[in-house]
Design a protein around this motif. Structure first.
Motif, PDB file in Angstrom:
ATOM      1  N   TYR A  86       0.852  -1.190   0.000  1.00  0.00           N
ATOM      2  CA  TYR A  86       0.000   0.000   0.000  1.00  0.00           C
ATOM      3  C   TYR A  86       0.888   1.241   0.000  1.00  0.00           C
ATOM      4  CZ  TYR A  86      -3.656  -3.288   1.457  1.00  0.00           C
ATOM      5  OH  TYR A  86      -4.536  -4.341   1.533  1.00  0.00           O
ATOM      6  N   VAL A  87       0.406   2.290  -0.621  1.00  0.00           N
ATOM      7  CA  VAL A  87       1.161   3.544  -0.696  1.00  0.00           C
ATOM      8  C   VAL A  87       0.273   4.691  -0.234  1.00  0.00           C
ATOM      9  CG1 VAL A  87       2.356   5.167  -2.216  1.00  0.00           C
ATOM     10  CG2 VAL A  87       2.627   2.711  -2.574  1.00  0.00           C
ATOM     11  N   THR A  88       0.823   5.533   0.649  1.00  0.00           N
ATOM     12  CA  THR A  88       0.093   6.700   1.141  1.00  0.00           C
ATOM     13  C   THR A  88       1.038   7.903   1.162  1.00  0.00           C
ATOM     14  OG1 THR A  88      -1.309   7.525   2.956  1.00  0.00           O
ATOM     15  CG2 THR A  88       0.601   6.181   3.566  1.00  0.00           C
ATOM     16  N   GLY A  89       0.588   9.011   1.711  1.00  0.00           N
ATOM     17  CA  GLY A  89       1.446  10.184   1.857  1.00  0.00           C
ATOM     18  C   GLY A  89       1.345  11.181   0.716  1.00  0.00           C
ATOM     19  N   CYS A  90       2.281  12.114   0.717  1.00  0.00           N
ATOM     20  CA  CYS A  90       2.188  13.284  -0.162  1.00  0.00           C
ATOM     21  C   CYS A  90       2.333  12.943  -1.641  1.00  0.00           C
ATOM     22  CB  CYS A  90       3.249  14.308   0.246  1.00  0.00           C
ATOM     23  SG  CYS A  90       2.918  15.084   1.850  1.00  0.00           S
ATOM     24  N   LEU A  91       3.255  12.054  -1.984  1.00  0.00           N
ATOM     25  CA  LEU A  91       3.412  11.686  -3.389  1.00  0.00           C
ATOM     26  C   LEU A  91       2.147  11.022  -3.910  1.00  0.00           C
ATOM     27  CD1 LEU A  91       5.824  11.642  -5.573  1.00  0.00           C
ATOM     28  CD2 LEU A  91       5.777   9.174  -5.158  1.00  0.00           C
ATOM     29  N   SER A  92       1.570  10.167  -3.099  1.00  0.00           N
ATOM     30  CA  SER A  92       0.342   9.474  -3.482  1.00  0.00           C
ATOM     31  C   SER A  92      -0.824  10.450  -3.620  1.00  0.00           C
ATOM     32  CB  SER A  92       0.026   8.407  -2.433  1.00  0.00           C
ATOM     33  OG  SER A  92      -1.098   7.643  -2.798  1.00  0.00           O
ATOM     34  N   GLU A  93      -0.888  11.421  -2.725  1.00  0.00           N
ATOM     35  CA  GLU A  93      -1.929  12.451  -2.805  1.00  0.00           C
ATOM     36  C   GLU A  93      -1.811  13.247  -4.099  1.00  0.00           C
ATOM     37  OE1 GLU A  93      -5.069  14.906  -1.868  1.00  0.00           O
ATOM     38  OE2 GLU A  93      -4.400  13.352  -0.484  1.00  0.00           O
ATOM     39  N   ARG A  94      -0.596  13.563  -4.462  1.00  0.00           N
ATOM     40  CA  ARG A  94      -0.355  14.485  -5.570  1.00  0.00           C
ATOM     41  C   ARG A  94      -0.396  13.815  -6.939  1.00  0.00           C
ATOM     42  NH1 ARG A  94       5.024  18.312  -5.864  1.00  0.00           N
ATOM     43  NH2 ARG A  94       4.306  19.739  -7.481  1.00  0.00           N
ATOM     44  N   TYR A  95       0.058  12.572  -7.009  1.00  0.00           N
ATOM     45  CA  TYR A  95       0.211  11.919  -8.313  1.00  0.00           C
ATOM     46  C   TYR A  95      -0.504  10.566  -8.370  1.00  0.00           C
ATOM     47  CZ  TYR A  95       4.032  15.305  -8.775  1.00  0.00           C
ATOM     48  OH  TYR A  95       4.776  16.468  -8.834  1.00  0.00           O
ATOM     49  N   ARG A  96      -1.573  10.425  -7.627  1.00  0.00           N
ATOM     50  CA  ARG A  96      -2.218   9.120  -7.525  1.00  0.00           C
ATOM     51  C   ARG A  96      -2.572   8.516  -8.890  1.00  0.00           C
ATOM     52  NH1 ARG A  96      -6.972   7.748  -3.382  1.00  0.00           N
ATOM     53  NH2 ARG A  96      -6.226   9.772  -2.685  1.00  0.00           N
ATOM     54  N   ASN A  97      -3.200   9.292  -9.744  1.00  0.00           N
ATOM     55  CA  ASN A  97      -3.633   8.761 -11.041  1.00  0.00           C
ATOM     56  C   ASN A  97      -2.444   8.268 -11.866  1.00  0.00           C
ATOM     57  OD1 ASN A  97      -6.281   9.316 -10.394  1.00  0.00           O
ATOM     58  ND2 ASN A  97      -6.325  11.283 -11.475  1.00  0.00           N
ATOM     59  N   ASN A  98      -1.390   9.061 -11.896  1.00  0.00           N
ATOM     60  CA  ASN A  98      -0.193   8.648 -12.638  1.00  0.00           C
ATOM     61  C   ASN A  98       0.414   7.385 -12.050  1.00  0.00           C
ATOM     62  OD1 ASN A  98      -0.480  10.864 -14.284  1.00  0.00           O
ATOM     63  ND2 ASN A  98       1.028  12.106 -13.197  1.00  0.00           N
ATOM     64  N   LEU A  99       0.498   7.350 -10.718  1.00  0.00           N
ATOM     65  CA  LEU A  99       1.111   6.203 -10.054  1.00  0.00           C
ATOM     66  C   LEU A  99       0.301   4.926 -10.283  1.00  0.00           C
ATOM     67  CD1 LEU A  99       2.095   7.925  -6.687  1.00  0.00           C
ATOM     68  CD2 LEU A  99       3.685   7.075  -8.418  1.00  0.00           C
ATOM     69  N   GLU A 100      -1.023   5.048 -10.260  1.00  0.00           N
ATOM     70  CA  GLU A 100      -1.873   3.878 -10.493  1.00  0.00           C
ATOM     71  C   GLU A 100      -1.641   3.305 -11.892  1.00  0.00           C
ATOM     72  OE1 GLU A 100      -5.699   4.871  -7.575  1.00  0.00           O
ATOM     73  OE2 GLU A 100      -5.731   5.488  -9.688  1.00  0.00           O
ATOM     74  N   ALA A 108      -3.085  -0.560  -3.432  1.00  0.00           N
ATOM     75  CA  ALA A 108      -3.956   0.616  -3.288  1.00  0.00           C
ATOM     76  C   ALA A 108      -3.110   1.832  -2.953  1.00  0.00           C
ATOM     77  CB  ALA A 108      -5.011   0.387  -2.204  1.00  0.00           C
ATOM     78  N   PHE A 109      -3.555   2.983  -3.474  1.00  0.00           N
ATOM     79  CA  PHE A 109      -2.933   4.272  -3.161  1.00  0.00           C
ATOM     80  C   PHE A 109      -3.913   5.091  -2.318  1.00  0.00           C
ATOM     81  CE2 PHE A 109      -0.720   2.943  -6.981  1.00  0.00           C
ATOM     82  CZ  PHE A 109       0.596   3.329  -6.745  1.00  0.00           C
ATOM     83  N   PHE A 110      -3.369   5.849  -1.341  1.00  0.00           N
ATOM     84  CA  PHE A 110      -4.189   6.667  -0.461  1.00  0.00           C
ATOM     85  C   PHE A 110      -3.594   8.064  -0.355  1.00  0.00           C
ATOM     86  CE2 PHE A 110      -4.430   2.263   0.916  1.00  0.00           C
ATOM     87  CZ  PHE A 110      -5.810   2.048   0.953  1.00  0.00           C
ATOM     88  N   GLY A 111      -4.462   9.054  -0.137  1.00  0.00           N
ATOM     89  CA  GLY A 111      -4.022  10.424   0.056  1.00  0.00           C
ATOM     90  C   GLY A 111      -3.600  10.676   1.485  1.00  0.00           C
ATOM     91  N   THR A 112      -3.224  11.925   1.754  1.00  0.00           N
ATOM     92  CA  THR A 112      -2.684  12.268   3.072  1.00  0.00           C
ATOM     93  C   THR A 112      -3.730  12.256   4.178  1.00  0.00           C
ATOM     94  OG1 THR A 112      -2.978  14.602   2.522  1.00  0.00           O
ATOM     95  CG2 THR A 112      -0.796  13.655   2.127  1.00  0.00           C
ATOM     96  N   MET A 113      -5.000  12.393   3.805  1.00  0.00           N
ATOM     97  CA  MET A 113      -6.051  12.484   4.813  1.00  0.00           C
ATOM     98  C   MET A 113      -6.981  11.269   4.778  1.00  0.00           C
ATOM     99  SD  MET A 113      -5.042  15.338   5.992  1.00  0.00           S
ATOM    100  CE  MET A 113      -6.332  15.829   7.143  1.00  0.00           C
ATOM    101  N   GLU A 114      -6.478  10.142   4.315  1.00  0.00           N
ATOM    102  CA  GLU A 114      -7.339   8.976   4.109  1.00  0.00           C
ATOM    103  C   GLU A 114      -6.986   7.808   5.027  1.00  0.00           C
ATOM    104  OE1 GLU A 114      -8.765   9.692  -0.481  1.00  0.00           O
ATOM    105  OE2 GLU A 114      -7.065   8.348  -0.153  1.00  0.00           O
TER     106      GLU A 114
END
Length: 436
Positions: A86-100, A108-114
């Motif tokens: 699983y990946v969370t934190g600022c990079l995931s918040e900012r670039y989730r679509n690209n990373l997916e 799964a990717f999660f944002g900073t407030m999830e």
């Protein structure tokens, strides 16, 4: 691959980036542990089957480190060493679509407030009553405490609001409860962190409430040191200094990132302050709290920066003689207003300028440290390495500031305080001996 049952799961959390991320990881750990899920930080035994990578997306180097860490964990999963990544934190918040799209092997990717959504993956719900119930990844005697989230400032170089959202203060009651719980766990030093410390309270109390918070925290029995990180200079609430002077367990230490000293650069960076105003503020701070340790951070290589601007920065350091200074090279971040500017300074030149500025500070630091020889300071013992103890004075924060190398004839206790007389001084470190 068949995933192990939940009772057998062991979760490893890898944290990248700043102390705010570290706190987020500790809170996640506390929630998992409270639900009887085995969890560790930076597990070296490699006996876990699930990994959560808490990423940083602040600047290019941090993003690269985060991507490489994710890829390393995905490779372990591919080789059958992990069940889930699983990946969370600022990079995931900012670039989730690209990373997916680019790393589909991540579960799964999660944002900073999830955080609640991460917990759902483990079949559990977020427990709001677990304030302060963190699995500390720091040594037991100190902890970071996040007093707010996000930032309302519009600094042109900074992507933090894109990743962390608007400023949101936590209540004084919640923070006092957390601090008391940390002290009950053995914490003696709390480092207050926020993207913008001095803005605290404006959103929920309609006025700056950091002085009130400090007084309430200073009343907690057993809390020996309270340290302030990341104060913003514009409209700085000077009453903070009165509390610092009055309360002995608030360290005479202030971390206030200024970013530059040239008016041209301050305006381009949208810092809402001029050099003359910064000069005046620094003089007031030193006048109100004699002997205070001032730490700042600076940026070299912002678009349009000239050699004259760098000279202004060097002169500024010579003028104010900060005790502690860090410097970053400018990172051209999409989504920020500075991204519309031309990133016109080559990376090597940015590094050269940063080094040139730090050479000025290195000399200042050496001279200031030489003045400490023969003086005795209350010092917290952080660790023991190569047969010698390593500690810090109230003028030094963890990892970024001076360390005191202690020569002791008798054993010292990690996490306790000792009076240490300084016998030698270097550019960024001190040596000393315990005195009774």
């Amino acid at each position: 691959m068949k995933t192990r049952s939940r009772k057998q799961d062991k979760v490893n959390i890898i944290t990248l980036g700043c102390s705010k991320n570290l706190v987020d990881s500790e809170v996640l750990s506390g929630q998992l542990k409270a639900n009887e899920i085995d969890v560790v930080h930076e597990n070296e035994k490699l006996d876990h089957n699930i990994v959560v990578v808490n990423t940083c997306g602040f600047i290019d180097k941090a993003k690269e480190e985060s991507i490489n860490t994710i890829l390393d964990q995905v490779d372990l999963k591919r080789r059958g060493k992990l069940d889930k990544v699983y990946v969370t934190g600022c990079l995931s918040e900012r670039y989730r679509n690209n990373l997916e799209d680019e790393i589909p092997e991540v579960d799964a990717f999660f944002g900073t407030m999830e955080l609640p959504l991460i917990l759902k993956k483990f079949g559990i719900d977020y427990k709001a009553e677990l304030i302060g119930e963190r699995l500390l990844s720091t040594p037991q005697h100190y902890a970071y405490m996040k007093i707010s989230e996000g930032c309302n400032r519009t600094c042109s170089f900074c992507a933090i609001p894109l990743m962390r959202g608007a400023h949101t203060s936590r209540s004084i009651e919640e923070l006092v409860t957390e601090a008391k719980r940390l002290v009950s766990m053995g914490v003696k030093e709390v480092m207050l962190i926020a993207q913008e410390l001095t803005y605290y309270g404006l959103d929920i109390y309609k006025k700056r409430m950091l002085p009130e918070l400090l007084n309430r925290l200073a009343d907690i029995e057993g809390l020996h040191w309270i340290r302030l990180h990341y104060a913003y200079p514009s409209k700085f609430p000077l009453e903070i200094l009165d509390v610092m002077k009055e309360r002995p367990n608030i360290c005479n230490y202030l971390d206030m990132p200024l970013q530059h000293a040239s008016d041209n650069m301050l305006k381009a960076m949208r810092r809402q302050i001029t050099k003359a105003e910064m000069d005046d503020l620094i003089y007031q701070i030193r006048d109100r709290v004699p002997g205070i340790c001032l730490r700042t951070t600076l940026i070299a290589g912002f678009p349009g920066e000239t050699l004259d601007d760098i000279q202004v920065m060097q002169d500024f350091l010579t003028q104010h003689r900060f005790e502690r200074v860090g410097i970053f090279t400018y990172s051209h971040e999409e989504g920020t207003s500075a991204h519309d500017l031309t990133d016109d300074i080559p990376a090597e030149e940015k590094e050269r300028r940063a080094q040139e500025v730090m050479e000025v500070q290195q000399e200042i630091s050496y001279e200031k440290n030489q003045l400490l020889i023969g003086k005795t300071f209350k010092t917290i013992i952080d660790k023991k390495e190569a047969g010698r103890y390593i500690g810090r004075t109230e003028f030094d924060s963890v990892e970024v500031d001076n360390e005191v190398i202690i020569n002791a004839d008798t054993p010292l206790t990690i996490g306790e305080f000792a009076n240490v007389k300084i016998t030698k001084a270097y550019d960024y470190d001190l040596e000393g001996e315990v005195v009774k």
